[in-house]
Design an enzyme around this catalytic site. Structure first.
Site, short mmCIF file in Angstrom:
data_model
loop_
_atom_site.label_atom_id
_atom_site.label_comp_id
_atom_site.label_asym_id
_atom_site.label_seq_id
_atom_site.Cartn_x
_atom_site.Cartn_y
_atom_site.Cartn_z
N ASP A 7 44.64 65.13 -80.86
CA ASP A 7 43.90 65.66 -79.43
C ASP A 7 44.88 64.48 -78.76
O ASP A 7 45.30 63.57 -78.95
CB ASP A 7 42.59 65.22 -79.80
CG ASP A 7 41.71 65.71 -78.67
OD1 ASP A 7 42.18 66.59 -77.91
OD2 ASP A 7 40.83 65.02 -78.45
N ASN A 55 46.82 66.34 -75.91
CA ASN A 55 48.09 66.51 -75.40
C ASN A 55 47.98 66.85 -73.82
O ASN A 55 48.90 66.66 -73.15
CB ASN A 55 48.20 68.13 -76.01
CG ASN A 55 48.72 68.14 -77.45
OD1 ASN A 55 48.71 67.05 -77.93
ND2 ASN A 55 48.55 69.14 -78.01
N TRP A 103 47.82 63.89 -71.85
CA TRP A 103 49.22 63.23 -71.74
C TRP A 103 50.21 63.85 -70.81
O TRP A 103 50.63 63.24 -70.06
CB TRP A 103 49.90 63.58 -73.21
CG TRP A 103 51.19 62.77 -73.05
CD1 TRP A 103 51.40 61.67 -73.79
CD2 TRP A 103 52.61 63.43 -72.79
NE1 TRP A 103 52.70 61.35 -74.09
CE2 TRP A 103 53.51 62.49 -73.60
CE3 TRP A 103 52.92 64.50 -72.48
CZ2 TRP A 103 54.71 62.60 -73.33
CZ3 TRP A 103 54.23 64.98 -72.41
CH2 TRP A 103 55.23 63.75 -72.72
N HIS A 114 51.41 70.13 -74.96
CA HIS A 114 51.39 70.80 -76.41
C HIS A 114 52.99 70.94 -76.77
O HIS A 114 52.95 70.97 -77.92
CB HIS A 114 50.96 72.25 -75.87
CG HIS A 114 49.43 72.52 -75.61
ND1 HIS A 114 48.53 71.71 -76.31
CD2 HIS A 114 48.62 73.04 -74.65
CE1 HIS A 114 47.50 71.88 -75.71
NE2 HIS A 114 47.42 72.69 -74.53
N ASN A 150 38.67 76.66 -79.59
CA ASN A 150 39.87 76.59 -78.62
C ASN A 150 40.03 77.96 -77.79
O ASN A 150 40.59 77.94 -77.02
CB ASN A 150 41.20 76.03 -79.15
CG ASN A 150 41.00 74.51 -79.43
OD1 ASN A 150 41.54 74.01 -80.23
ND2 ASN A 150 40.28 73.83 -78.43
N TRP A 151 39.66 79.08 -78.67
CA TRP A 151 39.76 80.43 -77.99
C TRP A 151 38.99 80.51 -76.44
O TRP A 151 39.22 81.34 -75.89
CB TRP A 151 39.00 81.50 -79.04
CG TRP A 151 39.64 81.61 -80.16
CD1 TRP A 151 39.48 81.37 -81.31
CD2 TRP A 151 41.05 82.26 -80.25
NE1 TRP A 151 40.36 81.87 -82.27
CE2 TRP A 151 41.57 82.41 -81.58
CE3 TRP A 151 42.16 82.68 -79.48
CZ2 TRP A 151 42.79 82.71 -82.16
CZ3 TRP A 151 43.25 83.32 -79.99
CH2 TRP A 151 43.60 83.47 -81.25
N ARG A 199 34.84 61.85 -82.29
CA ARG A 199 34.03 62.93 -82.92
C ARG A 199 34.88 63.60 -83.76
O ARG A 199 35.91 63.71 -84.03
CB ARG A 199 33.46 63.65 -81.72
CG ARG A 199 34.35 64.35 -80.80
CD ARG A 199 33.60 65.20 -79.64
NE ARG A 199 34.65 65.47 -78.72
CZ ARG A 199 34.48 64.98 -77.46
NH1 ARG A 199 33.94 64.07 -77.09
NH2 ARG A 199 35.67 65.21 -76.66
N ILE A 200 34.18 64.79 -84.68
CA ILE A 200 35.03 65.43 -85.64
C ILE A 200 35.11 66.75 -85.04
O ILE A 200 36.10 67.52 -85.59
CB ILE A 200 33.93 65.46 -86.72
CG1 ILE A 200 33.38 64.25 -87.51
CG2 ILE A 200 34.47 66.26 -87.73
CD1 ILE A 200 34.23 63.15 -87.68
N GLU A 225 37.12 58.42 -94.92
CA GLU A 225 37.12 57.16 -94.11
C GLU A 225 37.65 57.76 -92.80
O GLU A 225 38.58 58.52 -92.73
CB GLU A 225 38.11 55.98 -94.48
CG GLU A 225 37.71 55.38 -95.85
CD GLU A 225 36.34 54.78 -95.92
OE1 GLU A 225 36.15 54.15 -94.82
OE2 GLU A 225 35.77 54.88 -96.75
C1 IPE Z 1 40.05 69.43 -81.46
O1 IPE Z 1 40.29 69.12 -80.07
C2 IPE Z 1 40.67 70.64 -81.81
C3 IPE Z 1 42.02 70.26 -81.98
C4 IPE Z 1 42.67 69.19 -82.01
C5 IPE Z 1 43.02 71.38 -82.65
P1 IPE Z 1 39.31 69.35 -78.80
O2 IPE Z 1 40.12 68.75 -77.79
O3 IPE Z 1 39.32 70.84 -78.95
O4 IPE Z 1 38.14 68.96 -79.20
P2 IPE Z 1 36.84 68.44 -78.10
O5 IPE Z 1 36.71 69.73 -77.14
O6 IPE Z 1 37.12 67.29 -77.30
O7 IPE Z 1 35.80 67.99 -78.94
C1 IPE Z 2 44.91 69.30 -78.53
O1 IPE Z 2 44.97 68.60 -77.38
C2 IPE Z 2 45.52 70.40 -78.76
C3 IPE Z 2 44.39 71.44 -78.89
C4 IPE Z 2 43.23 71.18 -78.91
C5 IPE Z 2 45.17 72.78 -79.03
P1 IPE Z 2 44.09 68.87 -76.07
O2 IPE Z 2 44.57 70.20 -75.37
O3 IPE Z 2 42.66 69.23 -76.66
O4 IPE Z 2 44.45 67.96 -74.98
P2 IPE Z 2 43.22 67.13 -74.12
O5 IPE Z 2 42.12 66.52 -75.16
O6 IPE Z 2 42.68 68.08 -73.33
O7 IPE Z 2 43.95 65.89 -73.51
MG MG Z 3 41.41 67.47 -76.77
#
Ligand code: IPE
Ligand code: IPE
Ligand code: MG
Length: 247
Positions: free
Chosen positions: A26, A28, A31, A43, A74-75, A200-201, A213
């Site tokens: 998480d 990207n 960053w 990404h 993510n969709w 979180r998960i 863990e």
């Molecule tokens: C979890 O990250 C999914 C992936 C890393 C692929 P998200 O950025 O989608 O999760 P939330 O929305 O912060 O919980």
């Molecule tokens: C994780 O990074 C990648 C995917 C969930 C595809 P994010 O895109 O969630 O990046 P942040 O959490 O918004 O910074």
């Molecule tokens: Mg994220």
């Protein structure tokens, strides 16, 4: 930096390597935004961290590593971001997975891959087929993956067997249930790592991580390097895992 890596590596106990490490990659977007760039830039940068993670996994002989690449939820991101992620999967799958094949790593995909375009599905199938006999560890890519969907799917499939009279309700146990999950042949998660400071998960491997863990780091995924993975393993090795017992 090399010196720091060496020092950390020396602290790792080769006799206590987790069998299954799952990583929520998480951060990207943040960053990239921190650098005044579009989220897609983050990404793209993430690919380097994935490569480094695979290298460390082989170096430490971690048998199973699962990467959360794209979640069911993510969709729901803006179409523009989803489209650019799909483009990134398409352009990078073949080149990077070739590299994985050379390392003798087996690739498994978990998730609703039927939601991807035909072309991406073909690439994924091509690689799972090509790497299926590889023996130096398994890389599991969670794509369009969500634990609730996985559990629901398993439940429906078992219910169908019971309704058809092919299986008896009284014989449904944890092992039988597990065998209906995407991860049926994989061991439970020992260590779950999440980058970016979120605690979180996010619907990842809920059943499989019942006794994992959990390790959280503030490092954003595109910055995640060898030393960060080593630190997570060292931290894991200091934990006392009890599984409900007292010793
Ligand atoms: C979890 O990250 C999914 C992936 C890393 C692929 P998200 O950025 O989608 O999760 P939330 O929305 O912060 O919980
Ligand atoms: C994780 O990074 C990648 C995917 C969930 C595809 P994010 O895109 O969630 O990046 P942040 O959490 O918004 O910074
Ligand atoms: Mg994220």
């Amino acid at each position: 930096m090399i010196e720091l890596e060496k020092n950390l590596l020396n602290k790792i106990d080769c006799n206590n390597i987790p069998s299954h490490v799952a990583i929520i990659m998480d951060g990207n977007g943040r960053w990239a935004e921190k650098r005044g760039k579009f989220r897609t830039f983050g990404h793209k940068k993430a690919i380097e961290s994935v490569k480094e993670t695979i290298n460390v996994s082989r170096e430490l002989s971690i048998p199973y590593v699962t990467l959360y690449v794209f979640s069911s939820e993510n969709w729901n991101r803006p179409k523009k971001e989803v489209d650019s992620l799909m483009k990134l999967f398409h352009t990078n799958l073949r080149t990077n997975l070739e590299d994985i094949h050379e390392k003798n790593v087996k690739v498994i995909i978990i998730g609703e891959i039927e939601k991807f375009s035909n072309i991406i599905q073909e690439e994924l199938l091509f690689f799972t087929k090509k790497t299926e006999h590889n023996t130096s560890g398994t890389l599991i890519l969670a794509l369009s993956y969500g634990s609730r969907e996985e559990i629901l799917r398993a439940t429906k499939s078992i219910a169908k067997k019971i309704c058809n009279g092919d299986f008896s309700l009284k014989d449904v146990d944890e092992l039988y249930f597990k065998n209906h999950l995407y991860t049926k042949n994989l061991p439970d998660v020992d260590l779950m790592i999440r980058t970016s400071g979120e605690h979180r998960i996010s619907n990842f491997l809920l059943w499989q991580s019942a006794y994992a863990e959990l390790y959280f780091t503030d490092v954003l995924w595109p910055d995640f390097r060898k030393k960060d993975f080593y630190k997570a393993i060292i931290n894991y090795q200091r934990r006392k895992r009890r599984f409900g017992r007292i010793k």
